[in-house]
Design an enzyme around this catalytic site. Structure first.
Site: not given
Ligand code: A2P
Length: 272
Positions: A44, A49, A74, A107
């Site tokens: 995930d 990120y 996301k 998100h």
């Protein structure tokens, strides 16, 4: 590995490796490889990120076939607000080095989430995303989305751990066949959930660590859990939760640890 069937018809492995704050490069690439080597089949990540390329690299270097791995990313808030879901999705695919994702999530419930959802529905119908879902949606966000959605979200990924079990949102979603994924299931980086003596006390009965007790609690309450670690021994340990079962009393004792205290942002105040 336990699988949970979603409203899309696809199945999702109940434990996935989370990589929030896992550094791009070697750190993420190794975590992904160690996880896949240990038997994880679910990773995930998210565009924000900043490690999608390393996730893709780790998956390739693992030698495990793409179709055996359940991959989630996301759509970031800025892309939701700017209504550029389709462009952002293509950018994620490119970074990940793949031509589809298993699960794509909004998100956070920021302005224009309904329009972004419509774009995800289109991408799903074109076959580029196997399953679509949301993250950090409160009940009122789901009710608002319901007014315009053509497809119901398959999952809602939310903060949930013993100090903030978020059970009201979980019960609402599960009753609507929206599966729950728990982020920061161990209380998040720098948190103190795993130091709780009650978890050590329960773990001692089964010969398991506090982290394993928490992950097992999530398995037994029927939710998907995304523990993260950059250490190989912990990545291995966090999957080793299928050879014991918590008693009803111990499950209840973990619910009793709830303090209604978030470690992450409140979805009703997403000013980021
Ligand atoms: P580390 O990467 O140093 O192992 P989560 O965000 O999933 O709730 O996790 C919170 C933190 O718990 C992670 O940053 C991780 O740090 C740590 N952690 C993960 N697995 C374990 C474990 N089995 N035992 C102790 N700490 C763990």
């Amino acid at each position: 590995m336990n699988l949970i069937r979603m409203n899309s018809g696809a199945s999702i492995p109940q434990i996935g490796l989370g990589v929030f704050q896992t550094k791009d490069g070697e750190e993420t690439c190794n975590a992904v490889k160690w996880a896949l080597e240990a038997g994880y089949r679910h990773i995930d990540t998210a565009m924000i990120y900043g490690n999608e390329a390393s996730v893709g690299k780790g998956m390739k270097e693992s030698g495990i076939a793409r179709e055996e791995i359940f991959l989630t990313t996301k759509l970031w808030n800025a892309d939701i607000r700017a209504q550029r879901a389709k462009e952002a999705f293509e950018e994620s695919l490119k970074a990940l080095g793949t031509d589809y994702v298993d699960l794509y999530l909004l998100h956070w419930p920021v302005d224009h989430f309904a329009e972004a959802w419509a774009a995800l529905e289109d991408l799903h119908m074109e076959g580029k995303i196997k399953t679509i879902g949301v993250s950090n949606f409160q009940i009122h966000h789901l009710e608002e989305l319901e007014k315009t959605q053509r497809i119901a979200p398959a999952v809602n990924q939310i903060e949930s751990h013993p100090y903030f079990n978020n059970q009201e949102v979980i019960d609402y979603c599960l009753a609507k066949n929206i599966q729950i994924e728990a982020w920061s299931p161990l209380g998040g980086t720098g948190g103190n959930v795993l130091q709780d003596p009650e978890l050590a006390r329960i773990g001692a009965k089964y010969g398991k660590s506090p982290a394993q007790v928490v992950i097992r609690w999530d398995i037994q309450r029927g939710i998907i859990v995304l523990p993260k670690s950059t250490h190989q021994n912990r990545i291995i340990q966090n999957l080793d939760v299928f050879d014991f079962e918590l008693s009803d009393e111990d499950v209840r004792a973990i619910y009793d640890l709830n303090r209604n205290r978030r470690v992450g942002p409140d979805p009703d105040h997403c000013d980021f």
